[in-house]
Design a protein around this motif. Structure first.
Motif, short mmCIF file in Angstrom:
data_model
loop_
_atom_site.label_atom_id
_atom_site.label_comp_id
_atom_site.label_asym_id
_atom_site.label_seq_id
_atom_site.Cartn_x
_atom_site.Cartn_y
_atom_site.Cartn_z
N GLY A 1 0.82 -1.21 0.00
CA GLY A 1 0.00 0.00 0.00
C GLY A 1 0.85 1.26 0.00
N SER A 2 1.92 1.25 0.82
CA SER A 2 2.82 2.41 0.85
C SER A 2 3.44 2.65 -0.53
CB SER A 2 3.93 2.18 1.87
OG SER A 2 3.41 2.22 3.18
N LEU A 3 3.90 1.55 -1.15
CA LEU A 3 4.52 1.69 -2.47
C LEU A 3 3.53 2.23 -3.50
CD1 LEU A 3 6.64 -1.60 -2.62
CD2 LEU A 3 7.46 0.73 -2.25
N LEU A 4 2.28 1.72 -3.40
CA LEU A 4 1.24 2.17 -4.32
C LEU A 4 1.02 3.67 -4.18
CD1 LEU A 4 -0.76 0.85 -6.34
CD2 LEU A 4 -2.45 0.87 -4.49
N ALA A 5 0.94 4.14 -2.94
CA ALA A 5 0.73 5.56 -2.68
C ALA A 5 1.91 6.38 -3.22
CB ALA A 5 0.55 5.81 -1.19
N LEU A 6 3.13 5.90 -2.96
CA LEU A 6 4.32 6.62 -3.39
C LEU A 6 4.43 6.66 -4.91
CD1 LEU A 6 6.78 5.21 -0.73
CD2 LEU A 6 6.13 7.62 -0.99
N PHE A 7 3.98 5.58 -5.53
CA PHE A 7 4.05 5.51 -6.99
C PHE A 7 3.00 6.42 -7.63
CE2 PHE A 7 2.48 3.13 -10.84
CZ PHE A 7 3.52 3.52 -11.67
N ASN A 8 1.76 6.35 -7.14
CA ASN A 8 0.67 7.16 -7.72
C ASN A 8 0.74 8.62 -7.28
OD1 ASN A 8 -0.53 5.13 -9.21
ND2 ASN A 8 -1.80 4.44 -7.50
N ARG A 9 1.43 8.89 -6.18
CA ARG A 9 1.52 10.21 -5.57
C ARG A 9 0.15 10.72 -5.12
NH1 ARG A 9 5.82 13.39 -6.77
NH2 ARG A 9 4.98 14.60 -5.04
N PHE A 10 -0.81 9.80 -5.00
CA PHE A 10 -2.14 10.18 -4.59
C PHE A 10 -2.86 8.96 -4.02
CE2 PHE A 10 -6.47 11.77 -4.94
CZ PHE A 10 -6.28 13.10 -4.59
N VAL A 11 -3.68 9.16 -2.98
CA VAL A 11 -4.46 8.04 -2.45
C VAL A 11 -5.92 8.45 -2.27
CG1 VAL A 11 -2.70 6.74 -1.22
CG2 VAL A 11 -3.76 8.71 -0.11
N THR A 12 -6.80 7.48 -2.47
CA THR A 12 -8.21 7.68 -2.12
C THR A 12 -8.63 6.50 -1.24
OG1 THR A 12 -9.07 6.42 -3.99
CG2 THR A 12 -8.70 8.77 -4.35
N PRO A 13 -9.75 6.66 -0.50
CA PRO A 13 -10.18 5.58 0.41
C PRO A 13 -10.52 4.27 -0.31
CG PRO A 13 -11.27 7.63 0.99
CD PRO A 13 -10.58 7.87 -0.32
N ASP A 14 -10.74 4.34 -1.63
CA ASP A 14 -11.06 3.12 -2.38
C ASP A 14 -9.98 2.04 -2.23
OD1 ASP A 14 -13.40 4.06 -3.25
OD2 ASP A 14 -12.71 4.64 -5.27
N VAL A 15 -8.76 2.49 -1.98
CA VAL A 15 -7.65 1.56 -1.88
C VAL A 15 -7.89 0.55 -0.74
CG1 VAL A 15 -6.20 2.90 -0.28
CG2 VAL A 15 -5.13 1.43 -1.98
N ALA A 16 -8.70 0.96 0.26
CA ALA A 16 -8.99 0.08 1.38
C ALA A 16 -10.33 -0.64 1.22
CB ALA A 16 -8.99 0.88 2.69
N GLY A 17 -10.98 -0.43 0.07
CA GLY A 17 -12.36 -0.89 -0.10
C GLY A 17 -12.51 -2.40 -0.22
#
Lengths: 324, 264
Positions: free
Chosen positions: A230-246
């Motif tokens: 999850g951390s890598l995903l956030a760092l790669f996209n440079r953006f997060v939304t709550p859907d990532v935990a959905g």
């Protein structure tokens, strides 16, 4: 004579390395670096699920919750607390491990599907917090993530690489590390204990394995993999939304891990590759994602209960036998 | 010699059914104690209580000088009690060798970090465990199929694999639940020889087995169960001649014309 051949673990890692090294030769555009980066990151999460589901035989329907924790650790940590991104990643993983321990400890003493139910609730809870606590998380709109600083590091080293390429190499190395760790675990005392409780809890107990303890170890480990992913995903996209935990993301992750063959690291990577690529290849996938996911799950359960790779391997074996 | 295991008025109820009621006996190291009785007599239930799988509703179990009635299976394994199962409990996705290696769990020092990163401690344990497991497979005659997945092995092979896995725990007391079931006559003879050898090494053995010829030859002592209660106990020749035992086995009333040969 065996000793001159590389061990099975080394062979799998070498094959992965070869694929990662050769794939760019046939990439038509930099867009493919992005897809492969996503595959690697998803595969890291899925390898965690392979440890939980494939080795230990326990199912989690809320693993995206841990992905979300890792992702938001890297969004919130640097923005609100001024933490360096790498430290945020480590703290996110530690927090995920602690939560997995707290959630898993009372549950994993029980047999059956309690973990599935409780993790389902856990995932939903994490997503609700991420949506509602907008002062901290930016709410449903999500929030920006600070740069890890990889590209400037590479530049400082005097290498000329595009951002997408830098991430491709970095995520690929992280995937190799994750695969290496999971393969080491498989053929170790702890791994044997995990795999034995998968097949027979009662027999595992009678050889002295503390079943509840080992289920907890598998659950905590898989949460760490998910959080790092999850951390890598956030760092790669440079953006997060709550859907990532959905919930849908949780189901997607489980599908990836059973699609390729839940008991094997390689199968998990194959599943992650397939389900990450499909939406990019088929626009129809995007509109009917949930439906298609459901169909794939059902298809695998009915026609290939062991997953794609073991099933293909068995077929190959059978054909070889009939040809002989 | 003092008792290795002593069971005192042990009993368990499932709802209104008394599956085992007021059973007492004791077992010594180096001896084979057989528990016989018709189907449904409570033999496997008794095993499940002694190995901690079921919690008895009455009575006590003492093992190696301590009260172990409330211990869980993995705690009993730590104290040196291991078992096999009537309905096989195999790690079927692992190879035969890995099954036995898993049985060495208690002998391995486990460090999760060492296991994750393949450090030298883990590599050394893997090597030692593998060697010990190979020796055990050799002993039960399964060395040839060490690397085959256990799920694909025959019933008779799996029975012996379970014995090897139980031996890997270095037990003081070994509970064998129908070890010769599904074995052909040659295999049965091998299993019998193996059991005698294990006992000879000082391990106490509790045996449930339907092959009466084998039971009569190999046992030092026999406990007969019927309807969950102890019907008789004694040396093989005593039990063989006991009319109550014959009645239980053959469904005949005492006094009817029957001979002890029926138990052969």
């Amino acid at each position: 004579m065996d000793r001159f051949l590389p061990s099975p673990t080394a062979r799998i890692l070498l094959a992965l390395l070869a694929i990662l090294a050769l794939a760019p030769l046939v990439f038509p555009s930099t867009f493919y670096y992005r897809i492969f980066t996503l595959i690697s990151i998803n595969a890291i999460v899925v390898i965690g699920l392979v440890i939980l589901l494939g080795y230990a035989g326990q199912i989690s329907l809320g693993h995206a919750g841990f992905v979300g924790l890792g992702a938001y650790a890297n969004a919130i940590g640097p923005t609100h607390l001024g933490l360096p991104p790498l430290l945020a990643l480590v703290l996110g993983a530690a927090l995920s491990a602690a939560l997995a321990w707290l959630v898993g400890r009372p549950i994993l003493k029980l047999r059956g599907l309690y973990l599935a139910v409780v993790t389902l609730g856990f995932g939903i809870l994490v997503q609700m917090v991420l949506v509602n606590e907008s002062w901290l998380t930016g709410g449903p709109d999500g929030m920006a993530v600070e740069d890890l600083g990889l590209v400037s590091l590479v530049k400082a080293l005097g290498l000329k690489m595009k951002t997408a390429q830098v991430w491709y190499v970095f995520s690929g190395l992280m995937l190799l590390l994750a695969a290496w760790v999971a393969l080491n675990l498989r053929d170790s005392p702890t791994g044997r204990a995990l795999r034995s409780l998968h097949d027979s809890e009662v027999a595992a107990r009678t050889v002295g394995i503390n079943v509840a303890r080992y289920k907890l170890i598998a659950f905590v480990l898989s949460a760490v993999f998910a959080s790092v992913g999850g951390s890598l995903l956030a760092l790669f996209n440079r953006f997060v939304t709550p859907d990532v935990a959905g919930f849908i993301h949780s189901v997607e992750l489980v599908t990836m891990s059973v699609l390729g063959g839940a008991a094997s690291v390689l199968g998990g990577i194959a599943g992650a590759a397939l389900l990450t690529t499909l939406p990019q290849a088929l626009t129809v996938f995007h509109d009917f994602e949930t439906v298609i996911l459901g169909l794939i799950m059902m298809g695998v359960a009915i026609f290939m209960p062991d997953g794609l790779l073991p099933n293909l391997a068995n077929r190959a074996k059978r054909t070889r036998r009939t040809n002989r | 010699m003092t008792a290795l295991l002593s069971v005192q008025s042990l009993g368990i109820r499932f709802g209104a059914v008394r599956a085992v009621n007021d059973v007492s006996f004791s077992a010594k190291p180096g001896e084979v104690l057989s528990i016989i009785g018709p189907n449904g007599a409570g033999k496997t239930t008794l095993f499940n209580m002694i190995s901690g799988v079921y919690q008895p509703s009455q009575g006590r179990i003492r093992f190696d000088g301590a009260d172990v009635t409330e211990l869980l299976p993995h705690q009993l394994a730590e104290r040196g009690l291991s078992r096999t199962f009537q309905n096989l409990q195999i790690f079927h996705q692992m190879t035969a060798l890995e099954n036995v290696m898993a049985g060495r769990h208690l002998m391995e020092r486990r460090g999760i970090l060492s296991d994750l990163f393949g450090l030298s401690t883990t590599r050394r344990h893997n090597r030692e465990t593998k060697q010990a497991a190979e020796a055990l497979l050799e002993r039960v005659g399964l060395a040839d199929i060490a690397h085959r997945e256990a799920g694909g092995l025959s019933y008779g092979m799996l029975k012996r694999l379970e014995i090897a896995r139980a031996l890997a725990c270095l037990p003081q007391l070994l509970l064998l639940d129908e070890p010769a079931a599904g074995c052909n006559p040659v295999e049965t003879e091998e299993v019998e020889g193996l059991i005698a050898q294990i006992a000879h090494e000082g391990v106490g053995i509790l045996l449930v087995e339907h092959d009466m010829k084998m039971v009569m030859r190999i046992s030092s002592h026999i406990v007969v169960l019927d309807h969950g209660e102890k019907l008789a106990e004694g040396r093989p020749e005593e039990v063989r001649g006991n009319p109550r035992v014959l009645a239980a086995y053959l469904g005949v009333t005492e006094g009817e014309e029957e001979t002890a040969d029926a138990l052969d």
